[in-house]
Design a protein around this motif. Structure first.
Motif, mmCIF file in Angstrom:
data_model
loop_
_atom_site.group_PDB
_atom_site.id
_atom_site.type_symbol
_atom_site.label_atom_id
_atom_site.label_comp_id
_atom_site.label_asym_id
_atom_site.label_seq_id
_atom_site.Cartn_x
_atom_site.Cartn_y
_atom_site.Cartn_z
ATOM 1 N N GLU A 67 1.284 -0.994 0.271
ATOM 2 C CA GLU A 67 -0.468 -0.414 0.004
ATOM 3 C C GLU A 67 0.947 1.253 -0.204
ATOM 4 N N SER A 68 0.150 2.296 -0.131
ATOM 5 C CA SER A 68 0.812 3.805 0.080
ATOM 6 C C SER A 68 2.490 3.740 0.848
ATOM 7 N N GLU A 69 2.926 4.456 0.400
ATOM 8 C CA GLU A 69 4.498 4.280 1.250
ATOM 9 C C GLU A 69 5.294 2.985 1.961
ATOM 10 N N GLY A 94 4.795 2.614 -3.070
ATOM 11 C CA GLY A 94 5.433 1.824 -2.750
ATOM 12 C C GLY A 94 6.518 2.752 -2.377
ATOM 13 N N ALA A 95 7.497 2.761 -1.433
ATOM 14 C CA ALA A 95 9.218 3.235 -0.691
ATOM 15 C C ALA A 95 9.561 2.159 -0.606
ATOM 16 N N THR A 96 10.815 2.121 -1.859
ATOM 17 C CA THR A 96 12.705 1.930 -2.080
ATOM 18 C C THR A 96 13.202 1.892 -0.362
ATOM 19 N N THR A 97 13.254 1.167 -0.086
ATOM 20 C CA THR A 97 14.458 0.847 1.093
ATOM 21 C C THR A 97 15.877 0.709 0.679
ATOM 22 N N THR A 98 16.588 1.166 0.132
ATOM 23 C CA THR A 98 17.685 0.295 -0.492
ATOM 24 C C THR A 98 18.845 -0.345 0.178
ATOM 25 N N LEU A 112 16.212 -3.086 6.832
ATOM 26 C CA LEU A 112 14.908 -4.088 7.158
ATOM 27 C C LEU A 112 13.857 -3.982 7.737
ATOM 28 N N GLY A 113 14.499 -4.143 9.136
ATOM 29 C CA GLY A 113 13.521 -3.483 10.805
ATOM 30 C C GLY A 113 12.871 -2.702 10.852
ATOM 31 N N ASP A 114 14.545 -1.371 10.928
ATOM 32 C CA ASP A 114 13.840 -0.204 11.132
ATOM 33 C C ASP A 114 12.352 0.451 10.115
ATOM 34 N N SER A 115 12.093 0.169 8.621
ATOM 35 C CA SER A 115 11.790 0.853 7.528
ATOM 36 C C SER A 115 11.251 -0.309 7.931
ATOM 37 N N GLU A 116 10.757 -1.628 8.637
ATOM 38 C CA GLU A 116 9.477 -2.119 7.648
ATOM 39 C C GLU A 116 8.633 -2.101 6.588
ATOM 40 N N SER A 117 10.233 -2.801 6.598
ATOM 41 C CA SER A 117 9.872 -3.204 4.760
ATOM 42 C C SER A 117 8.959 -4.557 5.008
ATOM 43 N N ARG A 118 8.124 -4.584 4.067
ATOM 44 C CA ARG A 118 6.884 -5.497 3.475
ATOM 45 C C ARG A 118 7.448 -6.918 3.054
ATOM 46 N N VAL A 119 7.913 -6.125 1.722
ATOM 47 C CA VAL A 119 9.003 -7.138 0.814
ATOM 48 C C VAL A 119 10.160 -7.130 0.410
ATOM 49 N N PRO A 186 3.305 14.378 -4.627
ATOM 50 C CA PRO A 186 4.396 14.377 -4.608
ATOM 51 C C PRO A 186 5.219 15.009 -3.843
ATOM 52 N N ASP A 187 4.701 14.502 -2.378
ATOM 53 C CA ASP A 187 5.663 14.494 -1.067
ATOM 54 C C ASP A 187 5.483 13.375 -0.495
ATOM 55 N N GLN A 188 5.028 12.482 -1.198
ATOM 56 C CA GLN A 188 4.485 11.247 -0.970
ATOM 57 C C GLN A 188 6.445 10.054 -0.463
ATOM 58 N N LEU A 189 6.823 9.593 -0.128
ATOM 59 C CA LEU A 189 7.747 8.736 0.523
ATOM 60 C C LEU A 189 8.275 8.015 -0.905
ATOM 61 N N ALA A 190 9.203 8.209 -1.658
ATOM 62 C CA ALA A 190 10.093 7.456 -2.229
ATOM 63 C C ALA A 190 10.792 6.406 -2.107
#
Length: 606
Positions: A67-69, A94-98, A112-119, A186-190
Motif C-alpha cells: 500500500e501507499s508508502e 510503495g517506497a524503496t529501501t536500499t 529492513l526492520g527499522d524501515s518495516e519493509s514488507r517485501v 508529490p510529497d509522498q515518500l519514494a
C-alpha cells in the motif's frame, strides 16, 4: 560570468516518479532504454518493453498487498533487475529501501526492520541467506523476491513469479497500476536510503517523489544531456548518485548500459563506448595511476613522449581557461600529441566520452586537469544523500577546476557559521526515519540543511568545498589542518596510492598511514623482480618504502611547513568495504581506521 538557467520547469514537472517514468515510456516507446550483459553478449530493451515489465511487477506488488508508502527493500548489486524493481515499487506507490549487497547480515536486518519493509528483492542466494537466517527478526517481511537465488514457492518467489501475479491482477483490473501511479502525491515518500555512516547505526534518509523528479528535471533544464547520449552505469543503485542518474535518464530520455561489476568497468567502456558516465574519484585516481605507471614501465622514448604530450596539453588547457590564444606552434605540437598520445588515452574509455561526472567525494584538481589535457572532461558535482544526491554540478561550457559548480536551478545555497555549506530546495530530505532529534539537528525550521561541509563561493557562484568541518583538526601549535586536501594531493603525485590518511590532532606534527593499490603494485612487482610475491611482502620491501618516501617528499614540497608529513607508515593491507574500513561508496571510515591502527599512529609520536 555566472550561468543563468530558466526555472520555469519547476511549474511543469511530472507529479511523481511513476508519472515521470510512464511519460518517458509514452514519449520514447521504441527508443532504447537499457542494455545489460547476458553471458558474454549485451541485450537491449526499449522504453515500451521496460514499461510493460515494470507495470507487471508493480501489479504483482499491489497483489501482494503493498500500500501507499509501505517500504519494499532491495538487497542487490547494480543490474537491470534492480532498476525494474525500484520503478515497480514506486509505480505501486510503495517506497524503496536500499541495501548494499556488501552490507553484513546484522545491518541488513536492522535496515529492513527499522524501515518495516514488507517485501524484499534479494539478488541471489548470498543475499537470501542473510534474510532466511534471521527470518524471526523480520516479522514485517511477508515475501522475498529473488533475481537469481533459489525460490521455495512460498516465502521466496522469483521475479517471473511476481510478474505472473501482476499479469493476473492486470487481467482483472487493467488500469490498476496507472490509477495507483496517478494518485501518488508529490510529497509522498519514494525512497529510504540508509547512509552507511562512518559512526554508529545507519540513518534512514526519507526522500520524496518530488525530490527525485526535481533532480532529473533540473539537470535536463541545464542542457547538459540529451536523448542522443549513452550512459554507462556501474555506480551502486543503493547510493543516491546511482538513483539520481536514473531520474536524469527518465527526464532526458537517453539509453543506459547497466553493469555494476567494478572489475568490468574498463572492459565495458571499450564495448559500450558511452558518451558519459558518473563515477566516484577513486575510479579516476586508479585510471590515472594505471596509465602513468604503464608509461613509466615502458621507459625510454615512449615515456618522454608521454610526459612531453601532457606538459603541452596542460599548457594549452591553461591558456584556454585564461581566455588567451594558443600560439600556432603550440597548436601544431598539441595536434600531433593528440594523435600520438591523447587519442589512445581516450580510446581506453571507449573513445566517445563527452564528459565524466565525478561525485561522492572530492576530486583532486591535478587529476581533473590531467584528464582535461587528454581531452577528457570531468565535471565535478556535489550533493548528499540528504539532498537526493545532486545539488551542484559544473557545466561542459563553464567547467571550473577546483569547484563543484553552481547550485542547481530552483535550489539555494548560503554559508553558515564556520563557513558551513547550507542548502535549501526541492531536493532536500523530509528528515531521518524514526529519528526526530537527528532531523532537528540537521534541518532548520525554515528548511535549510546543515551539510557539515566547509566551503566558499567564487565570483560566479561556483562552490568550493574546503573540508569537512568534523575532519578539520588543530595541531598543538594552533594550526588548522584539512586532511582531505593533503590526502588527495598525495594520490595525484603517487600513481601507486590507494589511500593516504592524515592524523595529528593536538599533536606537534602531522603523520600519515599509507596503503597502495594492489593492481598497480602487482605491475610494479613484475617490473622490479618481485613477480608473484604477496601484497604484504611487496609493500614491506625496502624498495617500495624508498619509492613511497620519494613521493611523500614530493608531496611535502607542495605543502605549508605545518602541514608537512613528518612520519608515515605503510599498512600491510589495502582498505576494503569488507574490512569495515570503507563505506560501500568508497569513503574512508576515518574513525575505524584510526581505531584499528592507533598503536601504529602512537608509535610515530613515541
Amino acid at each position: 560570468m555566472a550561468l543563468t538557467i530558466d526555472t520555469a520547469f519547476l511549474d511543469t514537472m511530472p507529479a511523481n516518479v511513476a508519472v515521470q517514468f510512464f511519460d518517458r515510456v509514452a514519449a520514447s516507446p521504441d527508443s532504447e532504454a537499457f542494455r545489460f550483459p547476458r553471458g558474454e553478449a549485451w541485450e537491449s530493451v526499449t522504453w515500451k518493453q521496460a514499461g510493460d515489465r515494470v507495470e507487471a511487477l508493480a501489479a504483482g506488488l499491489i497483489a501482494l498487498g503493498i500500500e501507499s508508502e509501505q517500504r519494499v527493500g532491495i538487497a542487490s548489486g547494480t543490474r537491470y533487475e534492480w532498476i525494474l524493481a525500484d520503478l515497480a515499487i514506486m509505480c505501486a506507490a510503495g517506497a524503496t529501501t536500499t541495501v548494499y549487497p556488501s552490507t553484513n547480515a546484522e545491518d541488513t536486518v536492522y535496515i529492513l526492520g527499522d524501515s518495516e519493509s514488507r517485501v524484499v528483492f534479494a539478488e541471489d542466494d548470498e543475499q537470501l541467506a542473510k534474510l532466511t537466517a534471521h527470518r524471526a527478526e523480520l516479522p514485517h517481511v511477508t515475501k522475498v523476491v529473488t533475481f537469481d537465488g533459489a525460490a521455495d514457492g512460498d516465502w521466496v518467489i522469483t521475479l517471473d513469479d511476481l510478474a505472473a501475479l501482476g499479469a493476473a491482477r492486470l487481467a482483472e483490473q487493467p488500469d490498476i497500476v496507472r490509477t495507483t501511479s496517478e494518485a501518488i502525491a508529490p510529497d509522498q515518500l519514494a525512497t529510504l536510503i540508509y547512509t552507511s555512516g562512518t559512526t554508529g547505526r545507519p540513518k534512514g534518509v526519507r526522500l520524496r517523489h518530488s525530490s527525485w523528479v526535481y533532480e532529473g528535471e533540473a539537470i535536463r533544464a541545464q542542457g547538459i544531456l540529451s536523448e542522443s547520449d549513452l550512459e554507462f552505469r556501474w555506480l551502486p543503485m543503493a547510493h543516491s548518485f546511482g538513483k539520481v542518474l536514473m531520474s536524469t535518464q527518465m527526464a532526458c530520455g537517453f539509453a543506459a548500459a547497466i553493469d555494476g561489476r567494478v572489475d568490468k568497468i574498463v572492459d565495458n567502456l571499450g564495448v559500450v563506448k558511452p558518451t558519459f558516465m558518473g563515477a566516484a574519484p577513486r575510479i579516476f585516481e586508479k585510471a590515472h595511476g594505471r596509465i602513468v605507471t604503464m608509461q613509466a614501465a615502458e621507459g625510454g622514448a615512449k615515456e618522454k613522449l608521454f610526459k612531453a604530450a601532457f606538459a603541452t596539453g596542460l599548457e594549452v588547457e591553461r591558456l584556454k581557461r585564461e581566455g588567451k590564444s594558443v600560439p600556432i606552434g603550440l597548436k601544431v605540437k598539441h595536434g600531433l600529441f593528440d594523435k600520438l598520445v591523447f587519442s589512445k588515452v581516450r580510446d581506453r574509455f571507449g573513445g566517445r566520452v563527452r564528459f565524466f561526472i565525478s561525485g561522492a567525494a572530492a576530486l583532486n584538481r591535478d587529476i581533473a586537469e590531467w584528464f582535461g589535457a587528454a581531452g577528457i572532461t570531468i565535471l565535478e558535482g556535489y550533493g548528499l544523500t540528504e539532498t537526493s544526491a545532486g545539488s551542484f554540478v559544473n557545466h561542459p561550457d563553464q567547467n571550473k577546476f577546483g569547484t563543484v559548480g553552481p547550485v542547481f536551478p530552483g535550489s539555494e545555497v548560503k554559508l553558515g557559521e564556520n563557513d558551513e555549506v547550507m542548502i535549501k530546495g526541492p531536493g532536500v530530505m523530509d528528515g531521518y526515519h524514526n529519528l526526530p532529534e537527528e532531523t532537528a539537528k540537521t534541518l532548520t525550521s525554515d528548511g535549510w540543511l546543515h551539510t557539515g561541509d566547509k566551503g566558499a563561493l567564487d565570483e560566479d557562484g561556483h562552490l568550493v568545498i574546503t573540508g569537512r568541518i568534523k575532519e578539520l583538526f588543530k595541531t598543538s601549535g594552533g594550526k588548522y589542518i584539512a586532511p582531505p586536501a593533503i590526502e588527495s594531493k598525495f594520490k595525484a603525485v603517487c600513481p601507486y596510492a590507494s589511500q593516504f590518511m592524515v592524523f595529528g590532532e593536538e599533536r606537534n606534527y602531522v603523520v600519515a598511514l599509507v596503503t597502495l593499490d594492489p593492481d598497480a603494485m602487482a605491475g610494479w612487482a613484475e617490473a622490479n623482480g618481485m613477480s608473484g610475491a604477496s601484497y604484504t611482502d611487496i609493500v614491506q620491501s625496502d624498495a617500495v618504502k624508498a619509492m613511497v618516501a620519494e613521493y611523500v617528499d614530493e608531496l611535502n614540497s607542495h605543502l605549508n611547513r605545518w602541514e608537512t608529513i613528518k612520519k608515515w607508515k605503510l599498512l600491510d593491507h589495502d582498505l576494503t568495504v569488507e574490512s569495515g574500513e570503507l563505506t560501500p561508496s568508497m569513503k574512508v571510515k576515518r574513525n575505524v581506521v584510526q581505531g584499528n591502527h592507533q598503536g601504529l599512529i602512537d608509535e610515530m609520536y613515541a
